[in-house]
Scaffold this motif. Sequence first.
Motif, PDB file in Angstrom:
ATOM      1  N   ASN A 122       0.837  -1.199   0.000  1.00  0.00           N
ATOM      2  CA  ASN A 122       0.000   0.000   0.000  1.00  0.00           C
ATOM      3  C   ASN A 122       0.870   1.247   0.000  1.00  0.00           C
ATOM      4  O   ASN A 122       1.843   1.338   0.748  1.00  0.00           O
ATOM      5  CB  ASN A 122      -0.877   0.030   1.260  1.00  0.00           C
ATOM      6  N   SER A 132      -4.176   3.217  -2.962  1.00  0.00           N
ATOM      7  CA  SER A 132      -4.268   1.938  -3.662  1.00  0.00           C
ATOM      8  C   SER A 132      -2.899   1.259  -3.715  1.00  0.00           C
ATOM      9  O   SER A 132      -1.874   1.927  -3.875  1.00  0.00           O
ATOM     10  CB  SER A 132      -4.775   2.165  -5.081  1.00  0.00           C
ATOM     11  N   THR A 150      -0.298   0.550 -10.549  1.00  0.00           N
ATOM     12  CA  THR A 150      -1.195   0.851  -9.430  1.00  0.00           C
ATOM     13  C   THR A 150      -2.465   0.023  -9.568  1.00  0.00           C
ATOM     14  O   THR A 150      -3.100   0.020 -10.635  1.00  0.00           O
ATOM     15  CB  THR A 150      -1.551   2.341  -9.389  1.00  0.00           C
ATOM     16  N   ASP A 153      -8.635   1.162  -6.739  1.00  0.00           N
ATOM     17  CA  ASP A 153      -8.854   1.646  -5.382  1.00  0.00           C
ATOM     18  C   ASP A 153      -9.850   0.787  -4.609  1.00  0.00           C
ATOM     19  O   ASP A 153     -10.182   1.090  -3.457  1.00  0.00           O
ATOM     20  CB  ASP A 153      -9.296   3.107  -5.380  1.00  0.00           C
ATOM     21  N   ASN A 177     -11.113  -3.450  -0.515  1.00  0.00           N
ATOM     22  CA  ASN A 177     -11.285  -2.150   0.129  1.00  0.00           C
ATOM     23  C   ASN A 177     -12.749  -1.740  -0.020  1.00  0.00           C
ATOM     24  O   ASN A 177     -13.143  -1.127  -1.002  1.00  0.00           O
ATOM     25  CB  ASN A 177     -10.363  -1.108  -0.508  1.00  0.00           C
TER      26      ASN A 177
END
Length: 566
Positions: A122, A132, A150, A153, A177
């Motif tokens: 992270n 993210s 990346t 999210d 998440n």
Amino acid sequence: MNKIFVCCLLFFVNGFLLAQSKEEKLQQLNRRNDLIVTEVEKNIYKIENKISGDAFLEDLSEVKILKNNANLDSMVVEIFSIDTAKYSDMYIHWLDLDISNSFYGLLINDLNSNGLTELYGNRSLYNSNSLSPSIFELDQTGELFNQVYTYPDTTLTPKIFYDFDNDGVIEMLMRKNDGGLGGAIFFKQSELNSFPTTPYFEYPKASNKQINFPTFGDFDKDEMVEFAYQALGKTIYIAEFNPATTNFDSIYSFTSINYVGNITVSDFDMNGKTDIITSNVWGDVHLIEAQGDNQYSNVWNGIVDVHNAYYSFATNDIDKNGKPEFWVGGKDFSNGILFTCFETNVEHSYEPVFKIKIPDYYTVYPLTAFTDDIDGNGKEEIVICADYFFLVLKFTGSPDRHGYNIWYFNLREFGIGETWTVKAYDINDDGKKELFFDTYTIKDSLGQSYYKSINKIFKPNFTVGVEEKIEKSIDNFNLFPNYPNPFNPSTNIKFELKKSENVLISIYNILGKEIKILMNENLPTGAYTIQWDGKDNKGRPLSSGVYFIKMIAGNFQRITKAVLLK
């Protein structure tokens, strides 16, 4: 019984072992604005990292535990008496990275097989939820890590790599998440030698659960991969991958009397069946064995004499007596840190054979304990890391007779704050492993403290032998045990210089906070004695308890323990 003391002090006062109380520990935690502390049962607290959302459980009860196996061979490591100068050149600080997986540590690999190490974790900012997760890859110069990918999210905290669908490419488990406890979401490589960036599936049974200690393997030997985990509770779950549904089917669960921790897997009684070890907050140890296709049974239970016994690892017959070992450990107010080694004595039965004890040290933060070939000599070492120390032990015993020497030790040099966990990985294929410490840094502004999780990376530097450094440090400087000890109201501190050097002598409390500077000046060669009157920098008398005297002179560092008894 053999009890080996490593760097032990001359005085010990039982009444002041781990003098900090439960209330003081809670105050310490509640001062942290990056943590949420909630009592979930009497004396059991959930400690959540607000930045990453990850949490763990800690028993803060102060009840003495009945000692088991009092005659067992053991090693006692008095960490505050170790001369850290002996090891100061063995690792050097290399990089700080704004990437963190808090309790779990970074995932590290070279999955695209280009010879450049990748870090999965992270991204972090001061006092912000984790960003993210990203992949950071070592550049061609071997000096920097660059962000190369990346993740969405909707994901957090990469946790483990495994090819659980047996298609030859790697899958990665991540936390979902979703604003709650999360769940399990999987990504995979699109092809061999690529990053695992292709969304695969979510595991619905893990919805709104924090998946801890995920472990994969064909436990029941049916050519299908199983997935063992716990979910911040009292139950161990096992699921099996089903290629027809491209998901996992739940096949077994085991519930302990209290909250369980780490999962360690091997065949410890050598009967050809997979054994799964877990242990709980009260020190109960459970062994679950695969009995056949999707069939599991709890075949053995034991106990260790320490609370918060969430931590376990295996050694591969470290004493060469023909039996693999498993170790279970924890930490509490009365014991400090304690690990017990078990071996089989008959099928489905195990006995303790050795203990490693680190008294006078209790931390509410998670421990890291594992085995690895840290120095690249082909033999495994035992690694134990708590919030402010890092310890590597090398086996020096013989069959059926455990013995260990300290190979490396460091105290309070891996971060401004506590270390959450540590990983070891050889990023440049030189046979020596770099160390990756998941910790945090603090920025103060307008009276407020702002936290940011980071990784501090240390490179091995074994060009100077330990024996040479020992001789050099003893030749030039020495700090002797203070006397009297215990003391009231004052104690004498004697030290010796065999060359001129600036000398800093400070007093620290049990939390590691500097409370008194006794000396900071350049001195010529000679022997000196100074006095400490048991007061802090503001002249206030201190309460009874354990304190630490630290001397720094050039590269020399040494810490001794002082007990103020009123």
